[in-house]
Design a protein around this motif. Sequence first.
Motif, PDB file in Angstrom:
ATOM      1  N   ASP A   1      -0.380  -5.438   3.040  1.00 13.89           N
ATOM      2  CA  ASP A   1       0.144  -5.236   4.389  1.00 13.89           C
ATOM      3  C   ASP A   1      -0.215  -3.856   4.946  1.00 13.89           C
ATOM      4  OD1 ASP A   1       1.239  -7.741   4.398  1.00 13.89           O
ATOM      5  OD2 ASP A   1       3.262  -7.082   3.850  1.00 13.89           O
ATOM      6  N   ALA A   2      -0.423  -2.906   4.039  1.00 11.21           N
ATOM      7  CA  ALA A   2      -0.701  -1.535   4.486  1.00 11.21           C
ATOM      8  C   ALA A   2      -2.168  -1.311   4.824  1.00 11.21           C
ATOM      9  CB  ALA A   2      -0.275  -0.542   3.399  1.00 11.21           C
ATOM     10  N   ILE A   3      -3.014  -2.283   4.473  1.00 13.43           N
ATOM     11  CA  ILE A   3      -4.461  -2.077   4.619  1.00 13.43           C
ATOM     12  C   ILE A   3      -4.925  -2.488   6.015  1.00 13.43           C
ATOM     13  CG2 ILE A   3      -6.733  -2.710   3.713  1.00 13.43           C
ATOM     14  CD1 ILE A   3      -4.977  -1.048   1.781  1.00 13.43           C
TER      15      ILE A   3
ATOM     16  N   PRO B   1       2.602  -7.025  -4.676  1.00 16.99           N
ATOM     17  CA  PRO B   1       1.226  -6.754  -4.227  1.00 16.99           C
ATOM     18  C   PRO B   1       0.983  -7.065  -2.750  1.00 16.99           C
ATOM     19  CG  PRO B   1       1.277  -8.539  -5.849  1.00 16.99           C
ATOM     20  CD  PRO B   1       2.632  -7.943  -5.823  1.00 16.99           C
ATOM     21  N   SER B   2       1.733  -7.999  -2.185  1.00 14.83           N
ATOM     22  CA  SER B   2       1.502  -8.295  -0.765  1.00 14.83           C
ATOM     23  C   SER B   2       1.899  -7.103   0.111  1.00 14.83           C
ATOM     24  CB  SER B   2       2.291  -9.539  -0.351  1.00 14.83           C
ATOM     25  OG  SER B   2       3.672  -9.295  -0.485  1.00 14.83           O
ATOM     26  N   GLN B   3       2.844  -6.308  -0.393  1.00 15.54           N
ATOM     27  CA  GLN B   3       3.226  -5.079   0.314  1.00 15.54           C
ATOM     28  C   GLN B   3       2.010  -4.161   0.464  1.00 15.54           C
ATOM     29  OE1 GLN B   3       6.534  -3.483  -1.983  1.00 15.54           O
ATOM     30  NE2 GLN B   3       7.112  -2.202  -0.257  1.00 15.54           N
TER      31      GLN B   3
ATOM     32  N   LEU C   1       5.111   9.367  -1.798  1.00 12.94           N
ATOM     33  CA  LEU C   1       4.574   8.225  -1.051  1.00 12.94           C
ATOM     34  C   LEU C   1       4.236   7.109  -2.040  1.00 12.94           C
ATOM     35  CD1 LEU C   1       1.941  10.142   1.145  1.00 12.94           C
ATOM     36  CD2 LEU C   1       4.188   9.343   1.899  1.00 12.94           C
ATOM     37  N   SER C   2       4.222   5.879  -1.553  1.00 11.87           N
ATOM     38  CA  SER C   2       3.691   4.806  -2.393  1.00 11.87           C
ATOM     39  C   SER C   2       2.169   4.945  -2.435  1.00 11.87           C
ATOM     40  CB  SER C   2       4.066   3.446  -1.800  1.00 11.87           C
ATOM     41  OG  SER C   2       3.406   3.272  -0.551  1.00 11.87           O
ATOM     42  N   GLU C   3       1.567   4.279  -3.412  1.00 15.49           N
ATOM     43  CA  GLU C   3       0.099   4.368  -3.518  1.00 15.49           C
ATOM     44  C   GLU C   3      -0.554   3.849  -2.247  1.00 15.49           C
ATOM     45  OE1 GLU C   3      -1.773   2.599  -7.036  1.00 15.49           O
ATOM     46  OE2 GLU C   3      -3.491   2.120  -5.758  1.00 15.49           O
ATOM     47  N   TRP C   4      -0.033   2.742  -1.695  1.00 13.63           N
ATOM     48  CA  TRP C   4      -0.689   2.148  -0.520  1.00 13.63           C
ATOM     49  C   TRP C   4      -0.505   3.015   0.725  1.00 13.63           C
ATOM     50  CZ3 TRP C   4       2.969  -0.152  -3.595  1.00 13.63           C
ATOM     51  CH2 TRP C   4       4.272  -0.269  -3.085  1.00 13.63           C
ATOM     52  N   GLU C   5       0.646   3.679   0.808  1.00 16.68           N
ATOM     53  CA  GLU C   5       0.832   4.607   1.937  1.00 16.68           C
ATOM     54  C   GLU C   5      -0.163   5.761   1.837  1.00 16.68           C
ATOM     55  OE1 GLU C   5       5.650   4.166   2.761  1.00 16.68           O
ATOM     56  OE2 GLU C   5       4.935   5.488   1.157  1.00 16.68           O
ATOM     57  N   PHE C   6      -0.318   6.269   0.630  1.00 16.77           N
ATOM     58  CA  PHE C   6      -1.247   7.377   0.396  1.00 16.77           C
ATOM     59  C   PHE C   6      -2.673   6.952   0.726  1.00 16.77           C
ATOM     60  CE2 PHE C   6      -3.967   9.808  -2.578  1.00 16.77           C
ATOM     61  CZ  PHE C   6      -3.600  11.099  -2.236  1.00 16.77           C
ATOM     62  N   TYR C   7      -3.065   5.811   0.187  1.00 16.13           N
ATOM     63  CA  TYR C   7      -4.430   5.282   0.339  1.00 16.13           C
ATOM     64  C   TYR C   7      -4.743   5.068   1.828  1.00 16.13           C
ATOM     65  CZ  TYR C   7      -8.214   1.860  -0.850  1.00 16.13           C
ATOM     66  OH  TYR C   7      -9.393   1.169  -1.007  1.00 16.13           O
TER      67      TYR C   7
ATOM     68  N   GLN D   1      -5.215 -15.662  -6.393  1.00 19.09           N
ATOM     69  CA  GLN D   1      -4.217 -15.930  -5.351  1.00 19.09           C
ATOM     70  C   GLN D   1      -4.089 -14.727  -4.412  1.00 19.09           C
ATOM     71  OE1 GLN D   1      -2.834 -18.838  -4.679  1.00 19.09           O
ATOM     72  NE2 GLN D   1      -4.101 -19.588  -6.371  1.00 19.09           N
ATOM     73  N   LEU D   2      -4.100 -13.555  -5.006  1.00 16.71           N
ATOM     74  CA  LEU D   2      -4.008 -12.348  -4.182  1.00 16.71           C
ATOM     75  C   LEU D   2      -5.269 -12.182  -3.329  1.00 16.71           C
ATOM     76  CD1 LEU D   2      -2.135  -9.943  -3.597  1.00 16.71           C
ATOM     77  CD2 LEU D   2      -3.306  -8.678  -5.416  1.00 16.71           C
TER      78      LEU D   2
END
Lengths: 299, 317
Positions: free
Chosen positions: B241-243, B236-238, B201-207, B278-279
């Motif tokens: 998007d997961a949050i 990073p916008s990806q 999984l990606s980190e953001w999917e896992f998180y 910016q992020l």
Amino acid sequence: MSWPASPAWLEELQARFGDMLRTPLERSSGSLRAKPDAYPSALLEEALPTPNLTSGERLAIYNRQYWFRLFTVLQRAYPLTARLLGYWRFNEHATHFLLARPPRHWSLDEIGAGFADFLAEAAGNGNALVDDTRPDLEPDALLEAARIDLGYHQVFRAPPVARYEPSAADAGRLLQARLRMSPAVALLTEHWPLCELRRRALEAPGEGALRLEPRLARPRHWLLGREGLKLGLVPLEPRELQLLMLLSRGTVEAALGELEEACRSAGTSQELVELPANIQKWLASSVQRGVWRGADFAP
Amino acid sequence: MRNERNVPTMKRLEASNHQRNVGGLCQIRHGISVIRRDKLAGYSLDMPPVLAPDALGLGLRTAHYRELLASWPAVDYFEIISENFLGEALPARYHLDQVKERYPIVLHGVGLNILGPAPPEPGYLDRIAWLAEHVNAPFFSDHLCWTGAHGYSHHDLLPAPYVPELVELVAERAALVQKHVGRPFGLENLSSYVELGQSTLSEWEFYAAVVKKAGCHFMLDVNNIYVSSQNHGFEPSQYLDAIDFPRVLQLHVAGHTREPNGTLIDTHDQPVSDAVWQLYRSAQLRAPRPTLLEWDDHIPPLATVLGELDKARRHRV
């Protein structure tokens, strides 16, 4: 609370990662460098490289952070010891200490707890604590510095403690009591002007070695205590220090007996004559300075 | 680096000389509002009464104690490193008690070791709960990582493989932690310097999966997203998007350092980079959230840190 168990494969990975973190940094080049070749081979395969960095180079970031973080913790806990040696030599002792006793507690304050004893053991085993290039720095001075640093660290971190003030009822049976020393005080002895050097080291931070001034003609004794949030030193006479140490180890009666015997053995009749009054004075000031936090009375 | 549960005693935040009470809010001098402490009563773990979305806070650091106690600056809240206050040392307690009388405080831990092989040391969570009660923290947080194993404490925030099996494990543990401490629990994303080949999984999917399954919250560190995105090569916008932003308790911002080999290190020792601001702006566009500035090394005077925190205002929509 029933804590779900980790899978075995994760524990094995974490064991390899821990071995990597504890891999000591190489010193032979004159700077501290990671040695990725020494990392567990399975971990090197599990960690992914990037176009610019090998897996070993990526893991080395964690390896370096582990050591430099712990060096910093020890340098802050032992500022006098670190500056007497200079950070380069101090970090070498710190490496040996941390390899022998890796951190096991979540609190950073616990990391340096055994360092002063470790240095003393190392010296006892014949290990050279000080370079030949430092004729000014005797190993005993370094060990004394470590004990002074430890005293400061412990007193600063001590919880709030109420001062023991004997009641009228206590007074009549105090001889059989054993006084409990407050964790917010420490008894220090210096044979070199180390406490003053420590103060100067903190005022002018740096990484280089400080020169030690010559040994004192006579040792100095101090009560390190806390007034509000500030730490302060109060000079103690040699017999006063001896009394406080005896009181912390046995009953008041036994301590007074031992002190009197010590004076008698020293053969100074004047000291014996003055001893009762001095004991009264030293006991009173120790209570007033918050040396004691309580008394245990015999049943 | 960066040391006990029941119904909290609700205590009204005393209005100090830079605060005035306005309609249930403590209105700070420069117009930032935080929810008054007595509004925290009756919260649920699912929908916590978080700090006001525009609240700006600072990490409480010993280097600032003197200036802080002398000036009581206009800061909406402070965040403390939990482990620094779990012991009984007088200086830490004294300063904490001074600060808690004037500001809301949230807890941020570094010692939970939620991905470690062993349960927390006996009493550790009780002490976290006691501290949360002591300062009446609206929430507490720690990191989605491991910090030690096999009896060793590494004192670092370490990554694990991102696999579904560990989603289940961490979610179950996070739910237990939140229940034991009895307050909303936020998990923070890491800065990391290595990826592990076992991840599926990606980190953001896992998180996101962990937070959803556990019923806990995000403690979203914007700088960490940026640092990891540069180190691992993702957009990073990806990540953002997961949050699920309604479940974000707080945003962290901090400075980082670029090493000669190009790696970004989460050093917290300098101003926040433009790229991170910016992020941050992009995150705030999704939903405004309380923002906390961390500065942990080469710490400048308090005025400088407050100036850096003030930049967050400019980067809001």
